[in-house]
Structures are given as C-alpha cells and as structure tokens.
Motif scaffolding. Structure first.
Motif, mmCIF file in Angstrom:
data_model
loop_
_atom_site.group_PDB
_atom_site.id
_atom_site.type_symbol
_atom_site.label_atom_id
_atom_site.label_comp_id
_atom_site.label_asym_id
_atom_site.label_seq_id
_atom_site.Cartn_x
_atom_site.Cartn_y
_atom_site.Cartn_z
ATOM 1 N N PRO A 167 -4.718 9.108 -2.237
ATOM 2 C CA PRO A 167 -4.386 8.122 -3.273
ATOM 3 C C PRO A 167 -5.317 6.920 -3.314
ATOM 4 O O PRO A 167 -5.539 6.354 -4.386
ATOM 5 C CB PRO A 167 -2.944 7.710 -2.925
ATOM 6 C CG PRO A 167 -2.745 8.108 -1.501
ATOM 7 C CD PRO A 167 -3.600 9.320 -1.287
ATOM 8 N N THR A 168 -5.878 6.509 -2.176
ATOM 9 C CA THR A 168 -6.764 5.335 -2.202
ATOM 10 C C THR A 168 -8.088 5.653 -2.893
ATOM 11 O O THR A 168 -8.818 4.731 -3.275
ATOM 12 C CB THR A 168 -7.051 4.833 -0.775
ATOM 13 O OG1 THR A 168 -7.698 5.864 -0.034
ATOM 14 C CG2 THR A 168 -5.764 4.423 -0.082
ATOM 15 N N HIS A 169 -8.393 6.929 -3.052
ATOM 16 C CA HIS A 169 -9.629 7.328 -3.731
ATOM 17 C C HIS A 169 -9.346 7.948 -5.096
ATOM 18 O O HIS A 169 -10.267 8.495 -5.722
ATOM 19 C CB HIS A 169 -10.403 8.322 -2.868
ATOM 20 C CG HIS A 169 -10.939 7.743 -1.599
ATOM 21 N ND1 HIS A 169 -11.877 6.737 -1.570
ATOM 22 C CD2 HIS A 169 -10.652 8.030 -0.298
ATOM 23 C CE1 HIS A 169 -12.164 6.425 -0.313
ATOM 24 N NE2 HIS A 169 -11.423 7.191 0.482
ATOM 25 N N GLU A 171 -8.667 6.718 -8.097
ATOM 26 C CA GLU A 171 -9.393 6.150 -9.233
ATOM 27 C C GLU A 171 -10.868 6.527 -9.179
ATOM 28 O O GLU A 171 -11.484 6.861 -10.196
ATOM 29 C CB GLU A 171 -9.235 4.632 -9.250
ATOM 30 C CG GLU A 171 -9.942 3.948 -10.430
ATOM 31 C CD GLU A 171 -9.512 4.498 -11.778
ATOM 32 O OE1 GLU A 171 -10.378 4.613 -12.669
ATOM 33 O OE2 GLU A 171 -8.313 4.827 -11.933
ATOM 34 N N THR A 208 -13.176 9.866 5.578
ATOM 35 C CA THR A 208 -11.715 9.884 5.570
ATOM 36 C C THR A 208 -11.208 11.008 6.449
ATOM 37 O O THR A 208 -11.596 12.164 6.292
ATOM 38 C CB THR A 208 -11.183 10.074 4.136
ATOM 39 O OG1 THR A 208 -11.649 9.011 3.321
ATOM 40 C CG2 THR A 208 -9.666 10.090 4.130
ATOM 41 N N THR A 221 -2.025 13.701 4.152
ATOM 42 C CA THR A 221 -1.834 12.249 4.184
ATOM 43 C C THR A 221 -3.097 11.612 4.735
ATOM 44 O O THR A 221 -3.599 12.025 5.765
ATOM 45 C CB THR A 221 -0.650 11.879 5.077
ATOM 46 O OG1 THR A 221 0.510 12.530 4.573
ATOM 47 C CG2 THR A 221 -0.445 10.378 5.077
ATOM 48 N N GLU A 222 -3.598 10.596 4.032
ATOM 49 C CA GLU A 222 -4.840 9.958 4.426
ATOM 50 C C GLU A 222 -4.598 9.074 5.633
ATOM 51 O O GLU A 222 -3.650 8.291 5.681
ATOM 52 C CB GLU A 222 -5.377 9.147 3.240
ATOM 53 C CG GLU A 222 -6.755 8.592 3.483
ATOM 54 C CD GLU A 222 -7.237 7.892 2.241
ATOM 55 O OE1 GLU A 222 -8.408 7.450 2.230
ATOM 56 O OE2 GLU A 222 -6.463 7.764 1.315
ATOM 57 N N PRO A 224 -5.344 5.981 8.329
ATOM 58 C CA PRO A 224 -5.910 4.643 8.238
ATOM 59 C C PRO A 224 -7.336 4.652 8.744
ATOM 60 O O PRO A 224 -7.704 5.413 9.638
ATOM 61 C CB PRO A 224 -4.994 3.826 9.152
ATOM 62 C CG PRO A 224 -3.756 4.633 9.309
ATOM 63 C CD PRO A 224 -4.175 6.057 9.214
ATOM 64 N N ARG A 225 -8.175 3.783 8.137
ATOM 65 C CA ARG A 225 -9.567 3.695 8.546
ATOM 66 C C ARG A 225 -9.868 2.341 9.122
ATOM 67 O O ARG A 225 -9.242 1.379 8.796
ATOM 68 C CB ARG A 225 -10.485 3.955 7.329
ATOM 69 C CG ARG A 225 -10.467 5.415 6.880
ATOM 70 C CD ARG A 225 -11.188 5.575 5.571
ATOM 71 N NE ARG A 225 -10.424 4.934 4.475
ATOM 72 C CZ ARG A 225 -10.894 4.735 3.271
ATOM 73 N NH1 ARG A 225 -12.109 5.064 2.981
ATOM 74 N NH2 ARG A 225 -10.147 4.177 2.344
#
Length: 225
Positions: A167-169, A171, A208, A221-222, A224-225
């Motif tokens: 989801p963070t990528h 867009e 990721t 599920t992504e 945390p980085r």
C-alpha cells in the motif's frame, strides 16, 4: 367545369369536377411528361442540401455577426478540439485486450528487463526505457512471489494487484502503469524525469522486505523499513 368547343360549335360542355380532375391526373401521369424529371436519388440529394442550407441560415441568423460570426465560432471550436487532442494525445483504450499485455515477447528475467531499460536510457530512448523498467518491476514482483505469474496481465492490473499488497507504493505503481500505457497505447512521449521516477520506484520495491505474516495469494504485508 365548363369546356367550350366540339362538333356543335361554341356550345358549352359541362364536365363534373371530380372526373375532370381524374382525367387531368391520368393525362399528366403519362411518361412523356416526366422524361426530364430528376431521379429519386437526385431529389433526395436536393432535399438534403436544402435542409443543410436552411440549417446554416438559421445558425447564421442566431449568431452575432451572421455568417462571419458563425465561421469564427467554428474556427474557435476546431482550435479547441485540436488543442485538447494535442494535450491529451490519442484517446486511451479502456477495455483490456490481448494486445494490451504487459509482456509482448518471450519470458525474460527482471535483470534482463533492467539491463534493456538501462541501454535505452543511455541512448535517450525514454519511451522504451519506461516500458522495460515497468516490465522489470512486475517481473521482479513475480520472481519474489509477491505477484502470481499470469499471462496477458496489463500494467494497470499489475499495479492494482501489487498496490493491495504494497500500500505505501500503491500510488507510485499506478503512476508507473499510467506512464507505461501513455507511451505504449496513448501516443505520448516520455522524458528522463518520467523514467527516473520509475527507476527509483523499482529500487524502492527491491528494498522492501516481506514480513513473516505473508500468506498465500495476495496476503503480503509490507515490512517496516
């Protein structure tokens, strides 16, 4: 109806109105009276142009400046259409067809697509560089089992599926798919900034890492980085 003449001199001859009209119609229906009449097609064409002329006259009468004003309005409308066409490019096809497949050649690895993208970028061929980098992104996600390999998948479909898992990528993936579609189907031209954005997205996706909560299908599920 009264007709004068005949064998009795000038004695009037009375003929009823209806039989007289029918006799005249029969006489006028003879082919000799219609040899020079226009054909049915010609009459239809004449009526069409009469209608066009009436329409043009009505429009000219309702437009300030008459015919000159109407011509000016038409020129402005055509200029606006040309400007929109130039700005938006060829309308994109919304239905996905077999020709919209992201991969249009034999199977290649993500590394091979990245190498091809770099070669195109070095030559300033930004359209091809964008296409190959987007293919590298999708192939990399397939190789990492974050996307199921599926023949015929489009760039939009790949971006939507990967965006649900990342989801963070989401867009960035949608923007990359739009850039791919624009240069592949929309008649648009890419530039170096457009390619660099997709290149950066590819690098970010490579960094990721999935968590242990990864499940089958799209249950990724992504981390945390």
């Amino acid at each position: 109806m009264t007709i004068t003449g005949g064998t009795t001199g000038d004695t009037p001859v009375d003929i009823p109105r209806v039989p007289a009209r029918e006799a005249a119609e029969r006489e006028l229906s003879e082919p000799m009276y219609h040899e020079n009449d226009p054909s049915l097609l010609q009459r239809g064409i004449d009526r069409f142009w009469d209608w066009v002329g009436d329409l043009f006259d009505s429009a000219a009468g309702a437009t300030p400046g008459g015919v000159v004003g109407l011509v000016a309005v038409a020129v402005v409308v055509l200029a606006l259409i040309a400007a929109l066409w130039w700005r938006l490019g060829t309308p994109r096809r919304t239905p996905a067809t077999a020709g919209d497949s992201l991969f249009d050649d034999g199977p290649r690895t993500a590394a091979e697509h990245r190498a091809a993208a770099s070669r195109h970028a070095s030559a300033g061929q930004w359209n091809q560089a964008v296409q190959e980098r987007m293919r590298a992104i999708v192939r990399s996600l397939e190789e990492r089992t974050l996307l199921d390999p599926r023949p015929g998948r489009t760039a939009d479909e790949a971006a939507a599926e990967a965006g649900r898992s990342l989801p963070t990528h989401a867009e960035g993936l949608r923007a990359a798919a739009r850039a791919f579609d624009d240069v592949t189907y929309g008649g648009r031209s890419a530039d170096e900034p457009a390619y660099r954005r997709i290149e950066q997205l590819d690098s970010a996706l490579e960094r990721t890492k999935p968590t242990l909560a990864t499940t089958a299908a799209t249950g990724f599920t992504e981390a945390p980085r």
